[in-house]
Motif scaffolding. Structure first.
Motif, mmCIF file in Angstrom:
data_model
loop_
_atom_site.group_PDB
_atom_site.id
_atom_site.type_symbol
_atom_site.label_atom_id
_atom_site.label_comp_id
_atom_site.label_asym_id
_atom_site.label_seq_id
_atom_site.Cartn_x
_atom_site.Cartn_y
_atom_site.Cartn_z
ATOM 1 N N ARG A 96 0.830 -1.211 0.000
ATOM 2 C CA ARG A 96 0.000 0.000 0.000
ATOM 3 C C ARG A 96 0.869 1.267 0.000
ATOM 4 N NH1 ARG A 96 -5.313 -1.564 1.165
ATOM 5 N NH2 ARG A 96 -5.290 -3.807 1.566
ATOM 6 N N GLU A 134 -3.894 0.014 -4.789
ATOM 7 C CA GLU A 134 -4.643 1.256 -4.558
ATOM 8 C C GLU A 134 -5.376 1.159 -3.224
ATOM 9 O OE1 GLU A 134 -8.392 2.020 -6.635
ATOM 10 O OE2 GLU A 134 -7.470 3.856 -7.411
ATOM 11 N N CYS A 135 -5.278 2.210 -2.424
ATOM 12 C CA CYS A 135 -5.893 2.183 -1.096
ATOM 13 C C CYS A 135 -6.617 3.500 -0.890
ATOM 14 C CB CYS A 135 -4.806 1.985 -0.036
ATOM 15 S SG CYS A 135 -5.426 1.816 1.633
ATOM 16 N N THR A 136 -7.943 3.453 -0.918
ATOM 17 C CA THR A 136 -8.705 4.707 -0.839
ATOM 18 C C THR A 136 -9.488 4.848 0.457
ATOM 19 O OG1 THR A 136 -10.491 3.625 -2.019
ATOM 20 C CG2 THR A 136 -8.977 4.944 -3.339
ATOM 21 N N TRP A 155 5.689 4.450 -7.468
ATOM 22 C CA TRP A 155 5.354 3.061 -7.742
ATOM 23 C C TRP A 155 5.782 2.690 -9.158
ATOM 24 C CZ3 TRP A 155 1.832 3.874 -11.660
ATOM 25 C CH2 TRP A 155 1.089 5.050 -11.589
ATOM 26 N N ALA A 158 0.731 0.416 -10.567
ATOM 27 C CA ALA A 158 -0.341 0.626 -9.596
ATOM 28 C C ALA A 158 -1.499 -0.290 -9.979
ATOM 29 C CB ALA A 158 -0.788 2.079 -9.596
ATOM 30 N N ARG A 160 -5.574 -1.632 -9.242
ATOM 31 C CA ARG A 160 -6.874 -1.558 -8.575
ATOM 32 C C ARG A 160 -7.494 -2.951 -8.691
ATOM 33 N NH1 ARG A 160 -11.060 2.849 -10.503
ATOM 34 N NH2 ARG A 160 -9.635 4.138 -9.269
ATOM 35 N N GLU A 168 -1.756 0.307 -13.944
ATOM 36 C CA GLU A 168 -1.078 1.405 -14.632
ATOM 37 C C GLU A 168 0.416 1.140 -14.482
ATOM 38 O OE1 GLU A 168 -2.578 3.790 -16.401
ATOM 39 O OE2 GLU A 168 -0.668 4.706 -16.963
ATOM 40 N N GLU A 187 -5.921 5.867 -13.433
ATOM 41 C CA GLU A 187 -5.167 6.721 -12.524
ATOM 42 C C GLU A 187 -5.506 6.336 -11.084
ATOM 43 O OE1 GLU A 187 -4.761 11.365 -11.389
ATOM 44 O OE2 GLU A 187 -5.574 10.912 -13.384
ATOM 45 N N PRO A 188 -4.535 5.837 -10.345
ATOM 46 C CA PRO A 188 -4.843 5.389 -8.988
ATOM 47 C C PRO A 188 -5.295 6.540 -8.102
ATOM 48 C CG PRO A 188 -2.467 5.429 -9.327
ATOM 49 C CD PRO A 188 -3.096 5.673 -10.666
ATOM 50 N N GLN A 189 -6.234 6.259 -7.239
ATOM 51 C CA GLN A 189 -6.718 7.262 -6.283
ATOM 52 C C GLN A 189 -6.090 6.971 -4.921
ATOM 53 O OE1 GLN A 189 -8.924 9.756 -7.529
ATOM 54 N NE2 GLN A 189 -8.137 8.702 -9.360
#
Ligand code: SF4
Ligand code: SF4
Ligand code: SF4
Ligand code: SF4
Ligand code: SF4
Lengths: 337, 325
Positions: A96, A134-136, A155, A158, A160, A168, A187-189
């Motif tokens: 993460r 990805e960790c939102t 990174w 990335a 999801r 990505e 696009e990672p958040q």
């Protein structure tokens, strides 16, 4: 380039990747919790998507993959010295954002905090590629947003994870492993708010008299020096040395380094039997100051990234986040006086 | 008033000191009961008893002050309680089918306790289903770790849940927490040699404390569980004594098979002339070697299991009172 992979495609991607990389990710260690009939999520070598555990936080951090708990630095035998070889394969770690930032803090210590880079750290670390998960939302104990630890662009790939997996790819060397996957930019958040929030004290306001403040005595009463907060922390970097001789004449042996931690008994032992920071509160103070004060003064960033593991693992329910907030209140109060 | 007291007793009611009044004993294997039964118990105690319940030393519930004539009605009411035991026999409206084999006791185990090496409630219920109903007088208890909160040592069969620690040298940071704790609070089975931990398996009791103390996961639990079985502890008017170790590092299947075999052993050797002769006194007569041979028959002990060669129960003989001055 961005890609979309089905779950089966992801497994085939892992197959291809594993020819050149050892792949690590958070996975289930069955029955290996400290309590009976309990599991632990730890970093293990993985070969299938199904082995990854993504809905719980790992108990230990991924640092052990490239910074072993116990490492032989060299062996000697009749005057000859050899440095053990390491696995030549590269290392891909699914981790993460907070851990990527945590590893940045380790890098700073091992590679920038002295006249030379740490050879043993560097040779393993150079092989590492970050596969960011990805960790939102984070977990209950996370306070990465307050520590500016929940966001990174360091990174290589990335991901999801969902019914479909989005990837990505930033690092050229990893592009070929995605050959044949459908292109899909992504696009990672990042997490923008944790339920746990920490108010950092102004570094300038932390003066020597805070060291003597009574706030630390609470931890003398509560902390049992079990050391879990150190061993689970992604940013704790301390180690100690061991020289072990074998054979009757002592001409064979090895030098090792092993993790150490400021809460663990023996950490301050010195020649002649001296030791300091016996009260556990002093250890808590030492850790706190390193995580959110001294390190910042030296490197311009906080050591703690807010991963929250130290709170998850503490058998005494000691919350580091609460400690920081208390310290913050104390310093602000003093300033206003 | 005409009461067949033997029948009543086998039905889990007692002859009490108040003439005409009995008390119902409710079995609670493992000492763990679903609270949905509380309203039923309350109803019985309020309507037929004196509105109280006694928590028995064997973790059951005893409802005093009941008129004998209400037994049939109460037996109908307690049907769900008996059904909840999940027994192999058909449950009817006639109440508990036996009372000789006592409630299987257990400490709270790993549903709550952090020391526990196993789920003692489940094991106690499993034993209950295996041995009950039976009129032979057996006391069996399960305790989650060698702290022995349930006092398994005071039972005919005490089962102590243990775990064999597994050491991974590559994860050990030589902090010494496990060694120090084992020396201070257990048997001192661990020693630090060249910064690595060595375990003396002969005196390790499998409490699992080293695993709980280890901050790195270098000491972990083995995947299989193991049990110590202590036998023939008792209270009573002749020779109260603690149980002694019969097996160490035994597997679950074996301990269950041994308890089953012990019933056959008692059936074979019991002195029918005596009123409910106790298994411990039978073993006193036959000797431990006969007991061992018969209960281990057809049991395939795990290869790591250790069996006591001799057992010397001492305890106190009340006849020694003659020496008191
Ligand atoms: S101090 Fe605690 S929250 Fe901060 S990085 Fe270490 S384990 Fe994570
Ligand atoms: S985990 Fe908790 S009890 Fe253990 S050393 Fe850290 S603060 Fe103390
Ligand atoms: S015997 Fe052990 S497991 Fe059972 S309650 Fe006591 S300490 Fe807990
Ligand atoms: S299981 Fe208990 S007795 Fe065995 S080594 Fe660990 S602490 Fe000592
Ligand atoms: S507690 Fe764990 S890390 Fe510490 S000496 Fe024992 S096995 Fe090694």
């Amino acid at each position: 380039m961005g890609y979309q992979l089905s779950r089966e495609q992801f497994d085939r991607f892992l197959d291809r990747l594993k020819e050149d990389y050892r792949v690590f990710g958070p996975a289930l260690d069955e029955d290996k919790g400290a309590l009976s009939d309990s599991d632990r999520i730890t970093y293990k070598e993985v070969s299938r998507l199904g082995e990854l555990v993504l809905d719980r936080k790992s108990y230990f951090s991924p640092k052990e993959i490239f910074y072993p708990l116990r490492e032989t630095l060299f062996r000697f035998c009749d005057g000859e010295i050899t440095v053990p070889a390491i696995d030549e394969k590269k290392t891909a770690i699914l981790l993460r954002p907070c851990d990527i930032n945590g590893i940045d803090r380790l890098d700073t210590i091992f590679l920038e905090n002295g006249p030379s880079e740490d050879f043993y750290y560097k040779r393993r670390r150079d092989k590492v590629r970050f596969f960011m998960i990805e960790c939102t939302t984070g977990f209950d104990s996370c306070f990465c947003v307050s520590m500016n630890g929940g966001r990174t662009d360091r990174w290589d790939v990335a991901f999801r994870f969902g019914e479909q997996i989005l990837a990505e790819v930033k690092s050229e060397e990893l592009e070929p492993y995605f050959a044949g996957c459908a292109q899909q930019p992504f696009e990672p958040q990042f997490v923008t708010e944790n339920s746990k929030k920490v108010r950092l004290p102004e570094v300038a306001d932390i003066t020597a008299d805070v060291f003597k403040h009574e706030l630390w005595s609470e931890y003398t009463a509560r902390c049992i020096a079990c050391g879990r907060c150190n061993t689970s922390c992604i940013t704790c970097s301390c180690f100690t040395m061991q020289d072990a001789a074998f054979g009757a004449e002592g001409k064979m042996g090895e030098r090792r380094r092993t993790w150490a931690g400021c809460h663990i008994n023996g950490f301050t032992d010195m020649a002649g039997g001296h030791r300091f920071r016996e009260p556990k509160g002093d250890r808590m103070r030492f850790k706190t100051m390193h995580k959110i004060n001294d390190y910042y003064r030296r490197f311009g960033k906080h050591q703690c990234v807010g991963c929250g593991r130290c709170e998850d693992v503490c058998p005494q329910y000691i919350s580091f986040a609460r400690c920081i907030n208390t310290l913050s209140d104390v310093t602000r109060e003093r300033k206003s006086k | 008033m005409s009461i067949d007291t033997r029948k009543v007793i086998k039905n889990a009611y007692r002859v009490t000191r108040v003439r005409g009044k009995t008390a119902l004993r409710i079995r609670v294997p493992g000492g763990h009961i679903e609270t949905r039964f509380f309203s039923l118990i309350d109803e019985i105690a309020s309507k037929y008893g004196d509105g109280t319940a006694h928590i028995t030393t064997r973790q059951g519930l005893e409802l005093p002050g009941i008129d004998f004539e209400n037994i049939p009605e109460i037996n109908k009411m307690i049907r769900p309680l008996i059904e909840s035991l999940g027994l192999a026999v058909e449950v009817t409206d006639t109440g508990y089918p036996a009372a000789g084999t006592r409630n299987i006791c257990a400490c709270i185990g790993n549903r709550v306790c952090t020391f526990a090496n196993d789920d003692t409630t489940t094991l106690a219920r499993e034993i209950e289903r295996m041995v009950y109903p039976n009129n032979l007088h057996f006391k069996i208890a399960v305790t989650g770790c060698p702290n022995d909160c349930i006092k398994a040592y005071m039972n005919d069969f005490g089962i102590i849940c243990t775990v064999e620690p597994v050491y991974d040298q590559s994860r050990c940071i030589s902090c010494g927490a496990c060694v120090e704790n084992c020396a201070k609070a257990v048997t001192g089975a661990l020693a630090m040699k060249d910064f690595s931990v060595e375990r003396n398996r002969e005196i390790c009791i499998g409490c699992g404390e080293c695993v709980r103390k280890c901050p790195t996961g270098a000491m972990t639990r083995s995947h299989t569980k193991s049990y110590r079985m202590v036998i023939m502890g008792r209270t009573g008017r002749k020779n109260p004594r603690m149980a002694e170790t019969f097996l160490k590092w035994a597997d679950r299947e074996s301990i269950l098979a041994i308890v089953r075999n012990a019933y056959t052993f008692v059936e074979r050797h019991i002195d029918r002339g005596l009123d409910k002769e106790h298994v411990g006194y039978i073993v006193d007569r036959t000797g431990y070697p006969t007991f061992r041979e018969e209960v281990l028959q057809d049991v395939r002990l795990d290869e790591k299991t250790l069996v006591a060669e001799h057992i010397d129960w001492s305890g106190y003989r009340y006849t020694n009172d003659a020496g008191l001055r």
